[in-house]
Design a protein around this motif. Sequence first.
Motif, PDB file in Angstrom:
ATOM      1  N   ALA A 198      14.950 -11.751  31.787  1.00 53.02           N
ATOM      2  CA  ALA A 198      14.241 -13.032  31.709  1.00 53.02           C
ATOM      3  C   ALA A 198      13.468 -13.310  32.985  1.00 53.02           C
ATOM      4  N   GLU A 199      14.036 -12.937  34.132  1.00 50.48           N
ATOM      5  CA  GLU A 199      13.332 -13.116  35.412  1.00 50.48           C
ATOM      6  C   GLU A 199      12.046 -12.303  35.445  1.00 50.48           C
ATOM      7  N   MET A 200      12.093 -11.070  34.959  1.00 49.48           N
ATOM      8  CA  MET A 200      10.889 -10.233  34.924  1.00 49.48           C
ATOM      9  C   MET A 200       9.854 -10.836  33.980  1.00 49.48           C
ATOM     10  N   ARG A 201      10.311 -11.252  32.812  1.00 51.06           N
ATOM     11  CA  ARG A 201       9.416 -11.849  31.816  1.00 51.06           C
ATOM     12  C   ARG A 201       8.768 -13.117  32.353  1.00 51.06           C
ATOM     13  N   ASP A 202       9.562 -13.965  32.991  1.00 50.91           N
ATOM     14  CA  ASP A 202       9.040 -15.228  33.515  1.00 50.91           C
ATOM     15  C   ASP A 202       8.042 -14.999  34.652  1.00 50.91           C
ATOM     16  N   ARG A 203       8.289 -13.975  35.476  1.00 49.92           N
ATOM     17  CA  ARG A 203       7.355 -13.695  36.562  1.00 49.92           C
ATOM     18  C   ARG A 203       5.995 -13.266  36.023  1.00 49.92           C
ATOM     19  N   ILE A 204       5.999 -12.459  34.987  1.00 47.71           N
ATOM     20  CA  ILE A 204       4.736 -12.026  34.377  1.00 47.71           C
ATOM     21  C   ILE A 204       3.995 -13.223  33.797  1.00 47.71           C
ATOM     22  N   ARG A 205       4.713 -14.085  33.091  1.00 49.45           N
ATOM     23  CA  ARG A 205       4.093 -15.297  32.531  1.00 49.45           C
ATOM     24  C   ARG A 205       3.480 -16.148  33.638  1.00 49.45           C
TER      25      ARG A 205
ATOM     26  N   ARG B  39       0.815  -1.209   0.000  1.00 49.42           N
ATOM     27  CA  ARG B  39       0.000   0.000   0.000  1.00 49.42           C
ATOM     28  C   ARG B  39       0.853   1.265   0.000  1.00 49.42           C
ATOM     29  N   GLY B  40       2.140   1.136   0.273  1.00 50.45           N
ATOM     30  CA  GLY B  40       3.000   2.310   0.310  1.00 50.45           C
ATOM     31  C   GLY B  40       2.816   3.139   1.561  1.00 50.45           C
ATOM     32  N   VAL B  41       2.413   2.467   2.647  1.00 50.70           N
ATOM     33  CA  VAL B  41       2.244   3.131   3.932  1.00 50.70           C
ATOM     34  C   VAL B  41       3.553   3.006   4.713  1.00 50.70           C
ATOM     35  N   VAL B  42       3.912   4.051   5.447  1.00 50.89           N
ATOM     36  CA  VAL B  42       5.160   4.051   6.204  1.00 50.89           C
ATOM     37  C   VAL B  42       4.906   3.500   7.611  1.00 50.89           C
ATOM     38  N   PRO B  43       5.564   2.418   8.002  1.00 46.77           N
ATOM     39  CA  PRO B  43       5.367   1.894   9.351  1.00 46.77           C
ATOM     40  C   PRO B  43       6.112   2.724  10.397  1.00 46.77           C
ATOM     41  N   LEU B  44       5.412   3.048  11.471  1.00 49.15           N
ATOM     42  CA  LEU B  44       6.012   3.637  12.664  1.00 49.15           C
ATOM     43  C   LEU B  44       5.896   2.569  13.744  1.00 49.15           C
ATOM     44  N   ILE B  45       7.007   1.950  14.082  1.00 49.39           N
ATOM     45  CA  ILE B  45       6.998   0.780  14.964  1.00 49.39           C
ATOM     46  C   ILE B  45       7.365   1.217  16.377  1.00 49.39           C
ATOM     47  N   ASP B  46       6.420   1.056  17.281  1.00 52.71           N
ATOM     48  CA  ASP B  46       6.619   1.445  18.681  1.00 52.71           C
ATOM     49  C   ASP B  46       7.178   0.238  19.433  1.00 52.71           C
ATOM     50  N   CYS B  47       8.473   0.286  19.703  1.00 47.33           N
ATOM     51  CA  CYS B  47       9.172  -0.846  20.332  1.00 47.33           C
ATOM     52  C   CYS B  47       9.442  -0.502  21.800  1.00 47.33           C
ATOM     53  N   ALA B  48       8.405  -0.622  22.617  1.00 46.39           N
ATOM     54  CA  ALA B  48       8.491  -0.188  24.016  1.00 46.39           C
ATOM     55  C   ALA B  48       8.769  -1.323  24.989  1.00 46.39           C
ATOM     56  N   TYR B  49       8.597  -2.587  24.550  1.00 42.93           N
ATOM     57  CA  TYR B  49       8.643  -3.706  25.496  1.00 42.93           C
ATOM     58  C   TYR B  49       9.513  -4.860  25.024  1.00 42.93           C
ATOM     59  N   GLN B  50      10.547  -4.586  24.255  1.00 42.59           N
ATOM     60  CA  GLN B  50      11.385  -5.674  23.748  1.00 42.59           C
ATOM     61  C   GLN B  50      11.954  -6.488  24.905  1.00 42.59           C
ATOM     62  N   GLY B  51      11.719  -7.802  24.855  1.00 40.03           N
ATOM     63  CA  GLY B  51      12.194  -8.700  25.895  1.00 40.03           C
ATOM     64  C   GLY B  51      11.158  -9.022  26.951  1.00 40.03           C
ATOM     65  N   PHE B  52      10.018  -8.348  26.942  1.00 36.03           N
ATOM     66  CA  PHE B  52       8.982  -8.591  27.939  1.00 36.03           C
ATOM     67  C   PHE B  52       7.947  -9.615  27.491  1.00 36.03           C
ATOM     68  N   GLY B  53       7.973  -9.984  26.200  1.00 32.93           N
ATOM     69  CA  GLY B  53       6.986 -10.921  25.681  1.00 32.93           C
ATOM     70  C   GLY B  53       7.505 -12.340  25.639  1.00 32.93           C
ATOM     71  N   GLU B  54       8.205 -12.693  24.545  1.00 32.56           N
ATOM     72  CA  GLU B  54       8.771 -14.024  24.372  1.00 32.56           C
ATOM     73  C   GLU B  54      10.279 -14.036  24.522  1.00 32.56           C
TER      74      GLU B  54
ATOM     75  N   LEU C  98      14.146 -11.347  23.592  1.00 36.81           N
ATOM     76  CA  LEU C  98      14.700 -10.203  22.865  1.00 36.81           C
ATOM     77  C   LEU C  98      14.609 -10.383  21.355  1.00 36.81           C
ATOM     78  N   GLU C  99      14.852 -11.584  20.853  1.00 41.07           N
ATOM     79  CA  GLU C  99      14.783 -11.837  19.417  1.00 41.07           C
ATOM     80  C   GLU C  99      13.336 -11.991  18.953  1.00 41.07           C
ATOM     81  N   GLU C 100      12.574 -12.784  19.693  1.00 40.88           N
ATOM     82  CA  GLU C 100      11.193 -13.080  19.292  1.00 40.88           C
ATOM     83  C   GLU C 100      10.323 -11.822  19.255  1.00 40.88           C
ATOM     84  N   ASP C 101      10.587 -10.884  20.138  1.00 38.18           N
ATOM     85  CA  ASP C 101       9.727  -9.705  20.254  1.00 38.18           C
ATOM     86  C   ASP C 101       9.929  -8.688  19.143  1.00 38.18           C
ATOM     87  N   VAL C 102      10.913  -8.885  18.288  1.00 38.42           N
ATOM     88  CA  VAL C 102      11.129  -7.951  17.179  1.00 38.42           C
ATOM     89  C   VAL C 102      11.015  -8.650  15.823  1.00 38.42           C
ATOM     90  N   GLN C 103      10.392  -9.838  15.791  1.00 39.05           N
ATOM     91  CA  GLN C 103      10.270 -10.538  14.514  1.00 39.05           C
ATOM     92  C   GLN C 103       9.387  -9.757  13.540  1.00 39.05           C
TER      93      GLN C 103
END
Length: 398
Positions: free
Chosen positions: A312-319, A204-219, A221-226
Amino acid sequence: MFEQVKAIPGDALLALMVAFKNDPNPNKIDLGVGVYKDDTGNTPILKVVKQAESYLLAHELSKGYIGATGSPELAPLLQKLMLGENHPLIGSGRIATAQTPGGTGALRVAGDLINAVKPEAKIWVSDPTWSNHFHVFAGSGVEVRTYPYYDAQRNALAIDQMLACITQMTAGDVILLHASCHNPTGIDPSFSQWQQISKAVAERGVVPLIDCAYQGFGEGLEEDVQGLRLLVEQCPEALITTSCSKNFGLYNERVGALSVITETSEANQKTMSQVANCIRANYSNPPAHGAAIVCTILSDNTLRQQWEAELAEMRDRIRLMRTTLVKHLKEINCSRDFSFIAEQKGMFSYSGLSKEEVLFLREQHGIYAVDTGRINVAGINANNIERLGFAINQAIQL
């Protein structure tokens, strides 16, 4: 000048924070404020941050200005964190990064940049999104519109509606996408959905603005920016806003960055001159201390490994809090299925609780959540999780 000024309604989340603080209930639970908390209910300073600060205290030589675009050492470190060590963009001249006061500062600079270079462009944000996105971009004078994101019936991503909306956007518009740990729903696209989204945005020719506020808090460091990496592979231009508040626990140090990706290195140089001009007219220089902490950690292998372990400890505690809450609700024969909470990512969850149910929790149990039903899972701990489960079970029986 000020006698006729009309008061503006306060931010609902800030009002919730004040109400929680003033509540005398000794068993009150804060699920509203969007910061990480440990199992004691505190927002800790990472041990690795303390070590980095000790090093800086001994070696720091100046408190001088660091320039409009911030620490030159920070830029390549954050680029490698987001894109990977050997990404072809790094060193190509097509990407440059300016340090900002937190992720919010990065978003504001992005809005100012868009208004400066293409004032007719609209920014499309997800429905729902972080409420401050609207305030920040309105302050930049950019028109904000929304695209479908949340399917309330299925507690899932409304992928078909989202893709249909993208195909109707005007080429040259900007679409804001959460890299991971979507705020406020906790619902992220799967890898195959990210492939569909990045393809649609590029076509579509739209410009992505990617808000990367939580890298490492989901799955991880690598998985969260796929999704981020798919987008920059397919789109010749992109904007990325980064926050170090959550994954480094540096909330009050205000460490963020805006990265600009252009089709050519020449275009990048010109665009970054506009970025520097936007910064100069706003806050002039970003703060130095927080950026120095991040640089110290990311540039030292031992500190980097320690940081990744603490993250990883923070991420695992949330999970664990997600899965334990779901398990507890099942054990007490809760009549509503909350299993989707365990599948969501990051600190936040669209719990499915109605406004009336949220008010019941607040008034009857001292449990504070946002009226939309968004809860901060990091506010749950071993001492309050059973009480929370019983209160939710009560609320849904009203």
